[in-house]
Design a protein around this motif. Sequence first.
Motif, PDB file in Angstrom:
ATOM      1  N   SER A 142       5.541   6.623  50.532  1.00  0.00           N
ATOM      2  CA  SER A 142       6.357   7.555  51.317  1.00  0.00           C
ATOM      3  C   SER A 142       7.683   7.767  50.622  1.00  0.00           C
ATOM      4  CB  SER A 142       6.623   6.994  52.715  1.00  0.00           C
ATOM      5  OG  SER A 142       5.427   6.844  53.418  1.00  0.00           O
ATOM      6  N   LEU A 144      11.506   9.354  51.270  1.00  0.00           N
ATOM      7  CA  LEU A 144      12.521   9.870  52.178  1.00  0.00           C
ATOM      8  C   LEU A 144      13.703  10.305  51.323  1.00  0.00           C
ATOM      9  CD1 LEU A 144      12.464   6.955  54.806  1.00  0.00           C
ATOM     10  CD2 LEU A 144      10.968   8.968  54.683  1.00  0.00           C
ATOM     11  N   ARG A 165       3.423  11.045  51.142  1.00  0.00           N
ATOM     12  CA  ARG A 165       4.095  11.511  52.360  1.00  0.00           C
ATOM     13  C   ARG A 165       5.567  11.709  52.018  1.00  0.00           C
ATOM     14  NH1 ARG A 165       6.413   8.112  55.820  1.00  0.00           N
ATOM     15  NH2 ARG A 165       6.936   8.836  57.897  1.00  0.00           N
ATOM     16  N   ARG A 167       9.453  13.179  53.454  1.00  0.00           N
ATOM     17  CA  ARG A 167      10.317  13.672  54.534  1.00  0.00           C
ATOM     18  C   ARG A 167      11.721  13.914  53.984  1.00  0.00           C
ATOM     19  NH1 ARG A 167      10.313   9.890  59.557  1.00  0.00           N
ATOM     20  NH2 ARG A 167      10.922  11.778  60.664  1.00  0.00           N
ATOM     21  N   GLY A 176      14.819  19.862  57.179  1.00  0.00           N
ATOM     22  CA  GLY A 176      14.361  18.557  57.645  1.00  0.00           C
ATOM     23  C   GLY A 176      15.272  17.970  58.714  1.00  0.00           C
ATOM     24  N   HIS A 177      15.289  16.655  58.760  1.00  0.00           N
ATOM     25  CA  HIS A 177      16.103  15.952  59.754  1.00  0.00           C
ATOM     26  C   HIS A 177      17.587  16.246  59.544  1.00  0.00           C
ATOM     27  CE1 HIS A 177      17.662  12.682  62.201  1.00  0.00           C
ATOM     28  NE2 HIS A 177      18.352  12.268  61.148  1.00  0.00           N
ATOM     29  N   LEU A 184      15.849   8.331  58.992  1.00  0.00           N
ATOM     30  CA  LEU A 184      14.400   8.374  58.739  1.00  0.00           C
ATOM     31  C   LEU A 184      13.877   6.988  58.375  1.00  0.00           C
ATOM     32  CD1 LEU A 184      14.134  11.672  56.623  1.00  0.00           C
ATOM     33  CD2 LEU A 184      13.869  11.379  59.093  1.00  0.00           C
TER      34      LEU A 184
END
Length: 277
Positions: A142, A144, A165, A167, A176-177, A184
């Motif tokens: 992942s 981030l 993955r 983000r 995004g966030h 995150l």
Amino acid sequence: MKGERPSPTDAEARVCWTVEIAEKTYLTRLDAGHVAQALPGQFLQLCVREDVSPLLRMPLSVCAADPTTGTADVIYEDVGPKTHILSRLPAGSPVACMGPIGNSFPDPGTGATLLVGGGIGLPPLLFYGSRVLSRDPQAEVSLLVGARTAARHLPDGVVGGAASRYRRATDDGTSGHAGPVTDLLREDLADRAAVTVFTCGPAGMMAAVATICRDHQVFCLASLEEYMACGFGVCVGCVVELAAEAGTPGQDLTPYSRYSRVCVDGPVYDASQIQWA
Ligand SMILES: Cc1cc2nc3c(=O)[nH]c(=O)nc-3n(C[C@H](O)[C@H](O)[C@H](O)COP(=O)(O)OP(=O)(O)OC[C@H]3O[C@@H](n4cnc5c(N)ncnc54)[C@H](O)[C@@H]3O)c2cc1C
Ligand code: FES
């Protein structure tokens, strides 16, 4: 973090091409056979002009390296004279290139890999994630990523191959966030147990990542990007303070054991060993 690493060599590289991939952010491919064996986490010291100015070399992390083609890629933000000159060099230009320098991220153990990057800290994480997935396409990796604004995020085509993955977070909420990338990280760690975190980016972000990982009892490796001069251990211009716990149990750290030279002992450290400011 000690381990097997190729010895650095100082030799001429040549610019293959450069492309702007985000606002003021460039990807340059170097024809540089002597650094094409670089491992994720290692960096290069580049001299972009045969002149007294800019005087110092410029450390840049290797973002990708291919021993079959003898090339290495760097991604960098145009923040000053050296990065600006490199971004403008035409194809075929010579660049003095020392490397690969420093230690590297260790091979992943069992469990998931969680990469947390911000700003110019992304390149070594992209290299690591791509390497992990090329060896095991089923690996759980992942990524981030935090940036100030959407225009500063790298395009999916550059980032996609480094994670299963991905983000994003932005300070201004344009992609995004909306908020720091550490939000995150907290969410991700709430759902997972067996994970190793790898981080690189601004010191404040890495300090926050280290604290969150400590609180979740998760192992975290940080790649530090201190200011550097010589790049080979002589000038002591790149030292970081080690946490007291990093010394021999029961003994105080001496001035000599209390600081670590990032260019020879790092740039990758167990985050719990760093005295974050
Ligand atoms: C091991 C290592 C790996 C690095 N990898 C990358 C990379 O992959 N991509 C990338 O874009 N940059 C990376 N950097 C930072 C990069 O070396 C500097 O941005 C570059 O040297 C700036 O040179 P300049 O002449 O363009 O600007 P300068 O005039 O030297 O600096 C411009 C501005 O950037 C700040 N700055 C310079 N160096 C640093 C630093 N190390 N940390 C924080 N702020 C700094 C200065 O304070 C100044 O405000 C890395 C640094 C290290 C030590
Ligand atoms: S940059 Fe000179 S000792 Fe590290």
